[in-house]
Design a protein around this motif. Structure first.
Motif, PDB file in Angstrom:
ATOM      1  N   ASP A  43       0.841  -1.194   0.000  1.00 27.59           N
ATOM      2  CA  ASP A  43       0.000   0.000   0.000  1.00 27.59           C
ATOM      3  C   ASP A  43       0.873   1.240   0.000  1.00 27.59           C
ATOM      4  OD1 ASP A  43      -2.600  -1.116   0.014  1.00 27.59           O
ATOM      5  OD2 ASP A  43      -2.407  -1.579   2.142  1.00 27.59           O
ATOM      6  N   GLY A  44       0.630   2.112  -0.965  1.00 28.34           N
ATOM      7  CA  GLY A  44       1.319   3.391  -1.032  1.00 28.34           C
ATOM      8  C   GLY A  44       2.423   3.411  -2.073  1.00 28.34           C
ATOM      9  N   ARG A  45       2.530   4.536  -2.749  1.00 29.14           N
ATOM     10  CA  ARG A  45       3.525   4.714  -3.806  1.00 29.14           C
ATOM     11  C   ARG A  45       4.945   4.548  -3.278  1.00 29.14           C
ATOM     12  NH1 ARG A  45       2.720  10.240  -6.362  1.00 29.14           N
ATOM     13  NH2 ARG A  45       3.593  10.922  -4.392  1.00 29.14           N
ATOM     14  N   ALA A  46       5.250   5.184  -2.159  1.00 31.97           N
ATOM     15  CA  ALA A  46       6.616   5.126  -1.624  1.00 31.97           C
ATOM     16  C   ALA A  46       6.989   3.695  -1.237  1.00 31.97           C
ATOM     17  CB  ALA A  46       6.758   6.061  -0.426  1.00 31.97           C
ATOM     18  N   ALA A  47       6.068   2.986  -0.624  1.00 24.94           N
ATOM     19  CA  ALA A  47       6.344   1.596  -0.224  1.00 24.94           C
ATOM     20  C   ALA A  47       6.571   0.718  -1.447  1.00 24.94           C
ATOM     21  CB  ALA A  47       5.193   1.050   0.616  1.00 24.94           C
ATOM     22  N   TYR A  48       5.774   0.930  -2.490  1.00 28.66           N
ATOM     23  CA  TYR A  48       5.930   0.150  -3.719  1.00 28.66           C
ATOM     24  C   TYR A  48       7.296   0.398  -4.353  1.00 28.66           C
ATOM     25  CZ  TYR A  48       5.456  -1.045  -8.649  1.00 28.66           C
ATOM     26  OH  TYR A  48       5.658  -1.538  -9.910  1.00 28.66           O
ATOM     27  N   GLN A  49       7.686   1.659  -4.423  1.00 26.35           N
ATOM     28  CA  GLN A  49       8.964   1.979  -5.040  1.00 26.35           C
ATOM     29  C   GLN A  49      10.127   1.395  -4.232  1.00 26.35           C
ATOM     30  OE1 GLN A  49       8.069   6.180  -5.406  1.00 26.35           O
ATOM     31  NE2 GLN A  49       8.027   5.957  -7.628  1.00 26.35           N
ATOM     32  N   GLU A  50      10.034   1.455  -2.928  1.00 23.02           N
ATOM     33  CA  GLU A  50      11.091   0.882  -2.078  1.00 23.02           C
ATOM     34  C   GLU A  50      11.153  -0.637  -2.250  1.00 23.02           C
ATOM     35  OE1 GLU A  50      14.180   0.183   0.406  1.00 23.02           O
ATOM     36  OE2 GLU A  50      13.527   2.096  -0.401  1.00 23.02           O
ATOM     37  N   GLU A  51      10.016  -1.296  -2.214  1.00 22.00           N
ATOM     38  CA  GLU A  51       9.977  -2.758  -2.374  1.00 22.00           C
ATOM     39  C   GLU A  51      10.489  -3.160  -3.755  1.00 22.00           C
ATOM     40  OE1 GLU A  51       9.092  -5.025   0.110  1.00 22.00           O
ATOM     41  OE2 GLU A  51       9.096  -3.216   1.339  1.00 22.00           O
TER      42      GLU A  51
END
Length: 131
Positions: free
Chosen positions: A61-69
């Motif tokens: 959930d969330g753009r920042a979390a997706y990019q980090e993952e």
């Protein structure tokens, strides 16, 4: 659905301007991936982006979390992103060539749900045998 759609599937109309806007966003999404343009890609994703990975009980959930993952767990190798469609929705085929320089192989298909000219959801299905 029977009440809302024409009788013959071939009569189902495309969305007109909506389809054009989605195709344009898909083109920009593919271009941003190909160019490695993190800022351009970020601009296309909603802040409240949701990404799921069926059939695994895994989501982000969330753009920042997706990019980090994505940075942490991306398989090594060279990627190619190709615009496709899936169930009348914009999608991309993710091709991967491993570091041993094997041929590009289908690694995943990502189906995009677009809301308000931004990617709101990605359903990413990794292909079996692609790891």
């Amino acid at each position: 659905m029977r009440a809302a759609l024409p009788r013959a599937r071939t009569d189902w109309a495309a969305g007109g301007d909506t389809d054009r806007r989605q195709r344009e966003l898909l083109r920009r999404y593919v271009d941003a991936h190909r160019a490695g343009d993190h800022d351009a890609l970020t601009a296309l994703l909603r802040e409240d982006l949701r990404v799921s990975f069926p059939p695994l009980p895994l989501w982000v959930d969330g753009r920042a979390a997706y990019q980090e993952e994505s940075r942490r767990f991306a398989d090594p190798g060279d990627y190619r992103i190709v615009a496709v469609g899936a169930n009348r929705q914009p999608a991309v085929a993710v091709l991967l060539r491993r570091p041993d320089h094997s041929p590009f192989r289908l690694h995943a298909v990502e189906v995009l749900r677009i809301e308000a000219d931004r990617v709101a959801e990605i359903v990413a299905r990794q292909m079996s045998g692609s790891t």
